[in-house]
Design a protein around this motif. Structure first.
Motif, mmCIF file in Angstrom:
data_model
loop_
_atom_site.group_PDB
_atom_site.id
_atom_site.type_symbol
_atom_site.label_atom_id
_atom_site.label_comp_id
_atom_site.label_asym_id
_atom_site.label_seq_id
_atom_site.Cartn_x
_atom_site.Cartn_y
_atom_site.Cartn_z
ATOM 1 N N ARG A 182 0.828 -1.205 0.000
ATOM 2 C CA ARG A 182 0.000 0.000 0.000
ATOM 3 C C ARG A 182 0.859 1.251 0.000
ATOM 4 N NH1 ARG A 182 -3.272 -3.087 3.573
ATOM 5 N NH2 ARG A 182 -2.295 -2.105 5.377
ATOM 6 N N GLY A 183 2.031 1.185 0.654
ATOM 7 C CA GLY A 183 2.936 2.333 0.624
ATOM 8 C C GLY A 183 3.543 2.557 -0.743
ATOM 9 N N VAL A 184 3.819 1.470 -1.473
ATOM 10 C CA VAL A 184 4.388 1.581 -2.814
ATOM 11 C C VAL A 184 3.324 1.970 -3.832
ATOM 12 C CG1 VAL A 184 5.558 0.276 -4.645
ATOM 13 C CG2 VAL A 184 6.212 -0.071 -2.259
ATOM 14 N N LEU A 185 2.071 1.617 -3.565
ATOM 15 C CA LEU A 185 1.002 1.824 -4.539
ATOM 16 C C LEU A 185 0.817 3.300 -4.880
ATOM 17 C CD1 LEU A 185 -1.334 0.697 -6.216
ATOM 18 C CD2 LEU A 185 -2.777 0.850 -4.180
ATOM 19 N N ALA A 186 0.926 4.180 -3.895
ATOM 20 C CA ALA A 186 0.731 5.610 -4.157
ATOM 21 C C ALA A 186 1.752 6.125 -5.155
ATOM 22 C CB ALA A 186 0.803 6.392 -2.850
ATOM 23 N N GLY A 187 3.011 5.726 -4.997
ATOM 24 C CA GLY A 187 4.041 6.153 -5.949
ATOM 25 C C GLY A 187 3.824 5.548 -7.327
ATOM 26 N N ASP A 188 3.413 4.270 -7.370
ATOM 27 C CA ASP A 188 3.147 3.633 -8.666
ATOM 28 C C ASP A 188 1.982 4.295 -9.391
ATOM 29 O OD1 ASP A 188 5.188 1.910 -8.200
ATOM 30 O OD2 ASP A 188 3.949 0.133 -7.840
ATOM 31 N N LEU A 189 0.974 4.715 -8.650
ATOM 32 C CA LEU A 189 -0.174 5.371 -9.265
ATOM 33 C C LEU A 189 0.211 6.710 -9.868
ATOM 34 C CD1 LEU A 189 -2.930 4.596 -6.604
ATOM 35 C CD2 LEU A 189 -2.904 3.799 -8.966
ATOM 36 N N SER A 190 1.085 7.447 -9.188
ATOM 37 C CA SER A 190 1.537 8.725 -9.731
ATOM 38 C C SER A 190 2.320 8.530 -11.026
ATOM 39 C CB SER A 190 2.401 9.453 -8.692
ATOM 40 O OG SER A 190 2.868 10.679 -9.202
ATOM 41 N N THR A 191 3.237 7.559 -11.024
ATOM 42 C CA THR A 191 4.002 7.269 -12.243
ATOM 43 C C THR A 191 3.093 6.733 -13.344
ATOM 44 O OG1 THR A 191 5.897 6.696 -10.833
ATOM 45 C CG2 THR A 191 5.991 6.015 -13.141
ATOM 46 N N PHE A 192 2.150 5.898 -12.952
ATOM 47 C CA PHE A 192 1.194 5.323 -13.904
ATOM 48 C C PHE A 192 0.371 6.415 -14.578
ATOM 49 C CE2 PHE A 192 -3.173 3.637 -14.471
ATOM 50 C CZ PHE A 192 -2.917 2.666 -15.421
ATOM 51 N N TYR A 193 -0.084 7.387 -13.803
ATOM 52 C CA TYR A 193 -0.918 8.463 -14.352
ATOM 53 C C TYR A 193 -0.140 9.302 -15.363
ATOM 54 C CZ TYR A 193 -3.630 12.769 -14.503
ATOM 55 O OH TYR A 193 -4.332 13.871 -14.926
ATOM 56 N N HIS A 194 1.070 9.703 -15.010
ATOM 57 C CA HIS A 194 1.868 10.536 -15.919
ATOM 58 C C HIS A 194 2.287 9.756 -17.165
ATOM 59 C CE1 HIS A 194 2.026 13.957 -13.241
ATOM 60 N NE2 HIS A 194 2.413 13.173 -12.245
ATOM 61 N N THR A 195 2.462 8.442 -17.033
ATOM 62 C CA THR A 195 2.820 7.626 -18.200
ATOM 63 C C THR A 195 1.648 7.524 -19.179
ATOM 64 O OG1 THR A 195 4.356 6.336 -16.840
ATOM 65 C CG2 THR A 195 3.664 5.371 -18.946
ATOM 66 N N LEU A 196 0.447 7.337 -18.643
ATOM 67 C CA LEU A 196 -0.726 7.188 -19.506
ATOM 68 C C LEU A 196 -1.113 8.495 -20.173
ATOM 69 C CD1 LEU A 196 -3.067 4.826 -17.464
ATOM 70 C CD2 LEU A 196 -1.190 4.261 -18.980
ATOM 71 N N LYS A 197 -0.871 9.618 -19.537
ATOM 72 C CA LYS A 197 -1.222 10.909 -20.129
ATOM 73 C C LYS A 197 -0.443 11.162 -21.423
ATOM 74 C CE LYS A 197 -3.395 13.876 -18.603
ATOM 75 N NZ LYS A 197 -4.805 14.287 -18.850
ATOM 76 N N GLU A 198 0.722 10.544 -21.545
ATOM 77 C CA GLU A 198 1.540 10.742 -22.734
ATOM 78 C C GLU A 198 1.338 9.658 -23.784
ATOM 79 O OE1 GLU A 198 5.503 10.848 -21.274
ATOM 80 O OE2 GLU A 198 5.224 12.712 -20.120
ATOM 81 N N ASP A 199 0.481 8.668 -23.500
ATOM 82 C CA ASP A 199 0.248 7.560 -24.420
ATOM 83 C C ASP A 199 -1.122 7.742 -25.079
ATOM 84 O OD1 ASP A 199 0.057 5.170 -25.779
ATOM 85 O OD2 ASP A 199 0.896 3.973 -24.147
ATOM 86 N N ASP A 200 -1.146 7.812 -26.415
ATOM 87 C CA ASP A 200 -2.406 8.017 -27.147
ATOM 88 C C ASP A 200 -3.338 6.815 -27.058
ATOM 89 O OD1 ASP A 200 -1.503 10.500 -27.891
ATOM 90 O OD2 ASP A 200 -0.639 9.800 -29.789
ATOM 91 N N LYS A 201 -2.826 5.633 -26.759
ATOM 92 C CA LYS A 201 -3.673 4.446 -26.673
ATOM 93 C C LYS A 201 -4.639 4.516 -25.493
ATOM 94 C CE LYS A 201 -0.312 1.380 -28.882
ATOM 95 N NZ LYS A 201 0.512 0.160 -28.736
ATOM 96 N N PHE A 202 -4.317 5.336 -24.505
ATOM 97 C CA PHE A 202 -5.162 5.466 -23.322
ATOM 98 C C PHE A 202 -6.003 6.744 -23.358
ATOM 99 C CE2 PHE A 202 -1.716 2.719 -22.085
ATOM 100 C CZ PHE A 202 -2.305 1.772 -21.265
ATOM 101 N N ALA A 203 -6.125 7.354 -24.541
ATOM 102 C CA ALA A 203 -6.776 8.667 -24.632
ATOM 103 C C ALA A 203 -8.296 8.579 -24.625
ATOM 104 C CB ALA A 203 -6.289 9.402 -25.875
ATOM 105 N N ASN A 204 -8.870 7.600 -25.290
ATOM 106 C CA ASN A 204 -10.327 7.546 -25.484
ATOM 107 C C ASN A 204 -10.943 6.298 -24.854
ATOM 108 O OD1 ASN A 204 -10.353 9.958 -27.080
ATOM 109 N ND2 ASN A 204 -9.561 8.754 -28.799
ATOM 110 N N LEU A 205 -10.610 6.019 -23.626
ATOM 111 C CA LEU A 205 -11.167 4.865 -22.928
ATOM 112 C C LEU A 205 -12.529 5.226 -22.331
ATOM 113 C CD1 LEU A 205 -7.972 3.579 -21.082
ATOM 114 C CD2 LEU A 205 -8.861 2.914 -23.313
ATOM 115 N N THR A 206 -13.415 4.241 -22.299
ATOM 116 C CA THR A 206 -14.782 4.493 -21.831
ATOM 117 C C THR A 206 -15.124 3.792 -20.519
ATOM 118 O OG1 THR A 206 -15.604 2.641 -23.171
ATOM 119 C CG2 THR A 206 -15.614 4.830 -24.185
#
Length: 206
Positions: free
Chosen positions: A85-109
């Motif tokens: 749970r302590g590592v999850l917060a950091g992974d979520l932050s990295t995950f969010y910034h990684t997906l914002k730059e990937d067009d494949k995750f742009a139009n998910l429903t």
């Protein structure tokens, strides 16, 4: 609606039709509905669904909320230990910034689209804790609905007149009641053939 309601001779106060329908009828029905909603959607279920919404990928992750997702993981102590749970917060932050730059995750429903694209891009291996959280969120609506259906059916099957019902018989009756759509597809000829194939009883029923 301003006329008097009922026979006023036996009443201490005069009650109009409007007062009767707004206070005595409408409020009573609303109270019954609120009690039913409260029994079906408990505080724990509501918290789970609210925290699960932090993973919503719609509108380019506009509602992505790390604090809600971490709270969601805390509600599953058997799936996440304290270190994870302590590592999850950091992974979520990295995950969010990684997906914002990937067009494949742009139009998910929805969450299912997010899980599918994560597997296709192998992000599930890069962020295993995030993917585990996502899988729990995907299973939650189905599990909650199934449990609610079972408890609703159990109230109808195990009544005060049938309170000595055994566990095996109760389980079989619940399966028939919950999976009614599946049992409707079973042909009567198949049921008759199955019972006819049973061994004969020792004694004949009169």
């Amino acid at each position: 609606m301003a006329e008097s309601y009922g026979n006023q001779r036996n009443r201490k106060y005069v009650i109009t039709n409007r007062h009767h329908f707004e206070v005595e009828v409408s409020n009573t029905v609303l109270d019954m509905q609120l009690q039913e909603l409260g029994s079906r959607f408990s505080e724990v279920s509501t918290s789970l669904i609210e925290n699960m919404s932090g993973l919503n990928p719609c509108n380019s992750f506009a509602k992505f909320d790390i604090s809600k997702i971490v709270k969601f993981s805390e509600m599953y102590p058997n799936d996440f230990n304290k270190e994870e749970r302590g590592v999850l917060a950091g992974d979520l932050s990295t995950f969010y910034h990684t997906l914002k730059e990937d067009d494949k995750f742009a139009n998910l429903t929805g969450l299912s689209d997010l899980a599918r694209v994560m597997v296709e891009t192998r992000k599930n291996e890069t962020f295993p804790l995030v993917y585990r959280t996502l899988k729990l969120a995907l299973v939650l609506p189905v599990a909650t609905a199934t449990v609610e259906r079972c408890f609703s059916k159990m109230k109808l099957i195990k009544t005060d007149l049938r309170n000595r019902m055994g566990d095996e018989y109760l389980n079989n009756a619940l399966i028939c009641a919950v999976e009614k759509e599946s049992f409707c597809k079973v042909k009567e000829e198949d049921v008759m053939a199955r019972f006819q194939a049973f061994k004969n009883r020792r004694g004949e029923l009169i």
